[in-house]
Design an enzyme around this catalytic site. Sequence first.
Site, PDB file in Angstrom:
ATOM      1  N   ASP A 450      -2.824   1.023   1.433  1.00  0.00           N
ATOM      2  CA  ASP A 450      -1.897   0.744   2.532  1.00  0.00           C
ATOM      3  C   ASP A 450      -1.622  -0.755   2.638  1.00  0.00           C
ATOM      4  O   ASP A 450      -2.355  -1.576   2.073  1.00  0.00           O
ATOM      5  CB  ASP A 450      -2.566   1.254   3.832  1.00  0.00           C
ATOM      6  N   ASP A 520       5.554   7.079   8.264  1.00  0.00           N
ATOM      7  CA  ASP A 520       4.558   7.488   9.262  1.00  0.00           C
ATOM      8  C   ASP A 520       5.157   8.497  10.231  1.00  0.00           C
ATOM      9  O   ASP A 520       4.441   9.073  11.048  1.00  0.00           O
ATOM     10  CB  ASP A 520       4.072   6.268  10.055  1.00  0.00           C
TER      11      ASP A 520
END
Length: 703
Positions: A450, A520
């Site tokens: 990430d 997301d």
Amino acid sequence: MSVQYLENENIFEIRTNQTSYVFGINEKGTIQHLYWGAQVEAKDCAYVLKSRLHSSFDAEIDRETEEYGGWGGCHYAEPALKVSFADGVRDLKLRYEGYRIIGENEILLRLADVYYPLDVEIHYKAIPEFDLIERYVQVRNGLNESVRIEQVMAAVWTVQALPDYRMTHVTGRWAGEYQLRSTVLSEGKKVLESRRGFTGPHANPWFAVDNGKADETSGNVWFGALGWSGNWKIVAEKSTFGHVRIVGGVNDFDSAFVLVPGEVYTSPVFVGGFTSCGFGQMSRNLHKYQRDYVLPTSKLRKVLYNSWEATEFAVTVEGQKELAQQAAHLGVERFVVDDGWFGQRHSDRAGLGDWYVNEEKFPNGLEELIDHVKGLGMEFGLWVEPESVNPDSDLYRAHPEWVYQFPTREGTQLRNQLLLNVGLPEVKQFILDFMTTLLTKYDIRFIKWDMNRTVTEPGTVVSGQDVDASMWIKHVDHLYAIWAELRERFPKVEFETCAGGGARIDLGILRYADQAWISDNTDARDRLAIQEGFSYAYSPAVMMCWVTESPHGFNGRSLPLLYRFHSAMMGGLGIGANISKWSVEELDEAKRYVELYKEIRPVILNGDLYRLSSLRDSNVAAYQYNSTERSESVVFTFLQSQHFGAEVRHFPLQGLESHASYQVQTDDGEVCVRHGSTLMNIGVPLMLRGDYKSRMIRVKRLE
Ligand code: DGJ
């Protein structure tokens, strides 16, 4: 042979299955672009190979369609290469020096400055079966002094003589990536770019150009995608003489760098293509290219479970074991613990950088959970964010000098974190070392990598360190080197690229990543739009999609479990809900869908995608996936909202065999047999009623 040189005409042709790409050396030595489109007879292009003058205000029009031009002399278009020599000369005059054909599909052209030993090689590689050409350049400093490179683009693409030009691209933001946009190109420039240090959620290095009339199934489309995961730039410039040039590469913004004597710069690859069959064919060609030429492996994506939305930072070994138990029951193949397992990571305020297992959360070590997960028949995966650091961390306390920061200022914190200067050799080594320790010590088969913030204050406070702007490039070079090294050391580990969702997906990182987390935002309705935009450039083979809770945390929307599954089955399926809290009925229903997904997975991930209808301009979205042998199709349809008792619509399918018979089965078990021609001209009936309804239809050729 895909590449040829026609000596009499002084013309080069790169020929793919359906296209010709033609350029020649004109009488002034300019490498003049002549044609790109449906196949033509290359030598017929000879009559356009000549320099063009208009007035003393546009002295060399042919230089505007140059294959690759230095900034110097009469050159006013966006330059491909702009340099400053040590003696103060800022004029680059590249002269064509020769060519070399390599194998069947590659050609390189050699250029050099007329005075200084600065050499440029322009590389072309045809991908005949997908009508694509990969391009990149290499610049070599043969001087005894350094040369300052102010702009160096990977390629210049020219689209000539359309009455109108339309550019299609994607834009977005966190939780709303890959939104499609199109804009008319009038004279001047349209710039797509990132200055955020990574690819970005706000734009993506892919473009398509047409005459404003192409659609999913028809029309000429020119397109390209750049493989660079740092600051990038794509400039589409329409000249006053009617053509459009698309120039792309590493962004020159704040990025001038020095090439020392003997040093060679290699640009990223910029792939370009043409199709006369609309945006659908463009995407299919790009998808297949990614699968066959870009991605590190051709493995099918595993059904995964990810803990993030269920537990966020409140990770405990008991909680994760319970989730793993349920996940295994559903048929999940890979269990991934997201953020919150390490250091003092109880919120986003602390712990980033301290990559050791938190002993309170895992008193018996991570092995306890890994053994449990493996015992349930699943692989174990872990989340990391190696480029970031919280100021409240042991790492930052030990190495405050490792972050991006200018000596006289504070670094901006975003999500309470700073970024490590990965361009520093010691930071690169630190990341390699802790990742190697993790992957050696534990049986980890999957890493979700990430990056949750943009780059700011791109400097360093390390004394004696060069604080020049090349850090933008070094960060990405080192990142790629780390991924390459880890893949080499741990061939059984798969990697996912994630940057707070889809902010680092491009053809550069996809050379190292097996899959991508595209947003997301896991609301299944919003996802339809995000996934559709993503599919214009990128393959479903890498697109990870999770089934999460309803009502959804982002927007309070309630959606049926079936709809959520259908939306997530259109790529690599994942589950991200708190399944410990699901009812037995929900779990049983989900288990059936996971089973079904495993049956259709090869068609979804390896097949051809046809976008039949979009919620951008209709009440119904429909997407068809065909197996490569065209023996099987899976169609997903989604009704937004029924109005006025509107009739059931039929959707003509695409890409089937007209004369074959097919069995058509809806997911409520109805079965019928239809001719391919019927399915492609009349279509499959949808029978969708109400709001947020979905249906999956399977079509199988009868032998
Ligand atoms: C952003 C990612 O996109 C999420 O899936 C999750 O991993 C969080 N970061 C964790 O901090």
